[in-house]
Design a protein around this motif. Sequence first.
Motif, short mmCIF file in Angstrom:
data_model
loop_
_atom_site.label_atom_id
_atom_site.label_comp_id
_atom_site.label_asym_id
_atom_site.label_seq_id
_atom_site.Cartn_x
_atom_site.Cartn_y
_atom_site.Cartn_z
N TYR A 136 -54.35 -2.81 14.14
CA TYR A 136 -54.13 -2.02 12.93
C TYR A 136 -54.44 -0.55 13.26
O TYR A 136 -55.58 -0.18 13.44
N PHE B 176 -43.70 -10.22 14.84
CA PHE B 176 -43.22 -9.02 15.51
C PHE B 176 -42.12 -9.31 16.53
O PHE B 176 -41.60 -8.39 17.14
N PHE C 211 -52.53 -8.53 15.73
CA PHE C 211 -51.96 -7.21 15.92
C PHE C 211 -53.08 -6.19 15.81
O PHE C 211 -54.17 -6.49 15.32
N ASP D 238 -44.85 -1.04 16.49
CA ASP D 238 -44.20 -2.34 16.38
C ASP D 238 -44.03 -2.77 14.92
O ASP D 238 -43.40 -3.80 14.64
N ILE E 264 -58.37 -9.34 13.45
CA ILE E 264 -57.54 -8.15 13.63
C ILE E 264 -58.41 -6.90 13.56
O ILE E 264 -59.15 -6.70 12.59
N ILE F 81 -50.64 -6.31 22.85
CA ILE F 81 -50.75 -6.67 21.43
C ILE F 81 -49.87 -5.75 20.58
O ILE F 81 -49.80 -4.54 20.83
N PRO F 82 -49.17 -6.29 19.57
CA PRO F 82 -48.36 -5.44 18.69
C PRO F 82 -49.24 -4.44 17.94
O PRO F 82 -50.37 -4.74 17.56
N CYS F 83 -48.71 -3.24 17.74
CA CYS F 83 -49.43 -2.18 17.02
C CYS F 83 -48.69 -1.86 15.72
O CYS F 83 -47.50 -1.56 15.75
N ALA F 84 -49.40 -1.92 14.60
CA ALA F 84 -48.81 -1.61 13.30
C ALA F 84 -49.59 -0.46 12.67
O ALA F 84 -50.82 -0.42 12.71
N LYS G 139 -48.29 -12.89 15.87
CA LYS G 139 -47.48 -12.21 16.88
C LYS G 139 -46.00 -12.55 16.73
O LYS G 139 -45.13 -11.73 17.01
#
Length: 257
Positions: free
Chosen positions: A168, A8, A166, A221, A145, A199-202, A5
């Motif tokens: 995915y 990000f 994160f 993100d 993940i 949560i970060p989104c990639a 995290k």
Amino acid sequence: MTKIKEAFENKKAFIAYLTAGDPDLETTEKLIYEMEKNGVDLIEIGIPFSDPVAEGPVIQEADIRALQSGTTTEKIFDMIERIRPNVRIPLVFLTYCNSIFGYGTKKFTARCEEIGIDGLIVPDVPYEEREELAPFCDKHGIDLIALVAPTSEDRVYKIAKASQGFLYIVSSLGVTGMREKIDTDVDKIIKASKSVSDIPCAIGFGISTPEQAKQFCQYSDGIIIGSAIVRIIGEYGKDSIEPVGEFVRSVAQAVHG
């Protein structure tokens, strides 16, 4: 906050993928250093597998080259253990359940903790079967993940709540590979995820140019690039360090700019 995290924090994250052992582990080691030096925020390290169901031809061929060079899971562990003290950014494994179960789930996750692996991506273990791995990952401090596909629909909410590190976001149906155009409504998927989790989104699958990376960072993100990097490695082999470095530098500038 986990190390993943942190990648990000206060910026968009550029996540890069390579297949361990393609063309050999010595080159992989050099490439990891080169990627970090040129602005990559997190590296996915693929453990080569004979039947990588989520991968397109570029990464399938990389898996074949790696296996033919004698790459094994144990040798990859040893390589990571050697370089980990010199690499500051998070490192995660992308692998398939047979590789983990064959090695022994308890032994695999314990070894990941020992060598400093921060996360695990297992494309062929769906949300409904995550308990096969989650307790072992939790015990050893490894983020499990999750992937969310365009077909996930209402499952997005459950997956986002359960994911670690994160999320995915799979941009396109099908396997990994470079695409000229991505039409999936990833913004909708990300909004659904953000409604239940911070949560970060990639976004991954198909992004292959600095322009695409910049475009998709508007919605997410961070972004993930794999096949475009692996293609360069396949073309240049042991001489791929400099061209990969140039490519990831151009993407990092687009993402962080």
